[in-house]
Design an enzyme around this catalytic site. Structure first.
Site, PDB file in Angstrom:
ATOM      1  N   ARG A 104       0.733  -1.211   0.077  1.00  0.00           N
ATOM      2  CA  ARG A 104       0.112  -0.080   0.106  1.00  0.00           C
ATOM      3  C   ARG A 104       0.884   1.159   0.037  1.00  0.00           C
ATOM      4  O   ARG A 104       1.781   1.371   0.393  1.00  0.00           O
ATOM      5  CB  ARG A 104      -0.900  -0.020   1.157  1.00  0.00           C
ATOM      6  CG  ARG A 104      -0.106   0.244   2.539  1.00  0.00           C
ATOM      7  CD  ARG A 104      -1.014  -0.206   3.741  1.00  0.00           C
ATOM      8  NE  ARG A 104      -1.972   0.920   3.775  1.00  0.00           N
ATOM      9  CZ  ARG A 104      -2.217   2.030   4.200  1.00  0.00           C
ATOM     10  NH1 ARG A 104      -1.217   2.398   4.802  1.00  0.00           N
ATOM     11  NH2 ARG A 104      -3.271   2.907   4.442  1.00  0.00           N
ATOM     12  N   LEU A 105       0.147   2.394  -0.592  1.00  0.00           N
ATOM     13  CA  LEU A 105       0.770   3.772  -0.408  1.00  0.00           C
ATOM     14  C   LEU A 105      -0.189   4.422   0.490  1.00  0.00           C
ATOM     15  O   LEU A 105      -1.523   4.188   0.294  1.00  0.00           O
ATOM     16  CB  LEU A 105       1.092   4.499  -1.648  1.00  0.00           C
ATOM     17  CG  LEU A 105       1.971   3.797  -2.512  1.00  0.00           C
ATOM     18  CD1 LEU A 105       2.199   4.388  -3.717  1.00  0.00           C
ATOM     19  CD2 LEU A 105       3.506   3.991  -1.734  1.00  0.00           C
ATOM     20  N   ASP A 106       0.263   5.201   1.585  1.00  0.00           N
ATOM     21  CA  ASP A 106      -0.766   5.911   2.351  1.00  0.00           C
ATOM     22  C   ASP A 106      -1.554   7.029   1.374  1.00  0.00           C
ATOM     23  O   ASP A 106      -1.295   7.257   0.459  1.00  0.00           O
ATOM     24  CB  ASP A 106      -0.096   6.897   3.264  1.00  0.00           C
ATOM     25  CG  ASP A 106       0.896   6.130   4.134  1.00  0.00           C
ATOM     26  OD1 ASP A 106       0.287   5.079   4.678  1.00  0.00           O
ATOM     27  OD2 ASP A 106       2.016   6.562   4.821  1.00  0.00           O
ATOM     28  N   TYR A 107      -2.656   7.376   1.946  1.00  0.00           N
ATOM     29  CA  TYR A 107      -3.716   8.326   1.397  1.00  0.00           C
ATOM     30  C   TYR A 107      -2.981   9.320   0.836  1.00  0.00           C
ATOM     31  O   TYR A 107      -3.311   9.705  -0.372  1.00  0.00           O
ATOM     32  CB  TYR A 107      -4.695   8.618   2.474  1.00  0.00           C
ATOM     33  CG  TYR A 107      -5.797   9.569   2.007  1.00  0.00           C
ATOM     34  CD1 TYR A 107      -7.030   8.902   1.171  1.00  0.00           C
ATOM     35  CD2 TYR A 107      -5.748  10.907   2.131  1.00  0.00           C
ATOM     36  CE1 TYR A 107      -7.811  10.112   0.608  1.00  0.00           C
ATOM     37  CE2 TYR A 107      -6.751  11.745   1.909  1.00  0.00           C
ATOM     38  CZ  TYR A 107      -7.998  11.104   1.046  1.00  0.00           C
ATOM     39  OH  TYR A 107      -9.068  12.038   0.657  1.00  0.00           O
TER      40      TYR A 107
END
Length: 246
Positions: A104-107
């Site tokens: 994932r990559l943060d928001y």
């Protein structure tokens, strides 16, 4: 016939439903049936003609697909969000396969994100022993010294975790605005890792982007755009992950 037999969790992962680790959880929770019978044993073997259902939904084996996405800021690295925010699969409406992000990559973080429907491939890249370089460019408030940045390699303790970088270097500084742009390479992928590391040093992150993942880069793509990985790139990623894990 025997050579086509494989473990149930592997069959689920290969179908693109989810990763092997998540498949194991679903089996233990009694959410998987084989030929109409609930199976909770992780060692269960299945054949190609066995009817497998997860949460009452029959598995359908899809052709594997591997996607490189330039994730914009303000998008969730997931296939759904309970707050109805935009998720990465919303950026890929033409993709009919049941894809999910690898990691994932943060928001608030932009950059390179891989998606696939190949659970085995995803599990391989997310193996806890993997050491694939993930290169980020980060803009911070303040100008850290080289000595301070060396602390990132030694490891910073934050909320009971040790957060480490592999490499780091200052790309540019702006004395008037009191800002710096730094390149940081990670092997880990802990939640908000770079933001937490830099804040611990006293340099809040203003902007963060993942530029590279292994040998893959974002050249030729704008935020929100994607491309399909070539068979050669997929093969090279598998070889890289296998070499590292072994």
């Amino acid at each position: 016939m025997e050579q086509n037999v494989e473990r149930l969790q592997k069959a689920i992962a290969k179908s693109g439903y989810t990763s092997r680790r998540k498949a194991e959880e679903l089996i233990v929770e009694g959410k998987v049936t084989v030929n109409g019978k609930v199976v909770k044993e992780l060692g269960t073997k299945v054949k190609p003609d066995d009817k497998i259902e997860v949460n009452g939904v029959p598995l359908e084996n899809e052709e594997p697909i591997y996607i490189l996405l330039y994730k914009p800021r303000g998008v969730i690295s997931s296939v759904q969000d309970e707050r109805n925010r935009k998720v990465v699969t919303d950026l890929l409406p033409e993709v009919k396969e049941r894809i999910f992000p690898i990691g994932r990559l943060d928001y608030d973080t932009s950059g390179l994100l891989l998606l696939t429907n190949d659970g085995e491939f995803a599990q391989m890249l997310m193996h806890p022993k993997h050491q694939i370089d993930k290169v980020y460019v980060v803009k911070v408030k303040g100008i850290p010294t080289p000595e301070e940045l060396k602390l990132l390699r030694k490891g910073i303790k934050e909320n009971g975790e040790v957060l480490k970088s592999v490499r780091q270097r200052i790309l540019s500084t702006d004395r008037k605005k009191n800002k710096a742009i730094i390149e940081i390479t990670l092997h880990e992928g802990k939640n908000r890792q770079i933001r937490r590391m830099m804040e611990s040093l006293g340099y809040p992150v203003e902007k963060l982007k993942r530029e590279r993942y292994g040998f893959l880069h974002l050249h030729g793509l704008n935020a929100g755009e994607h491309r399909i990985l070539s068979p050669h790139e997929v093969k090279q990623l598998k070889l890289l992950a296998q070499k590292i894990v072994e």
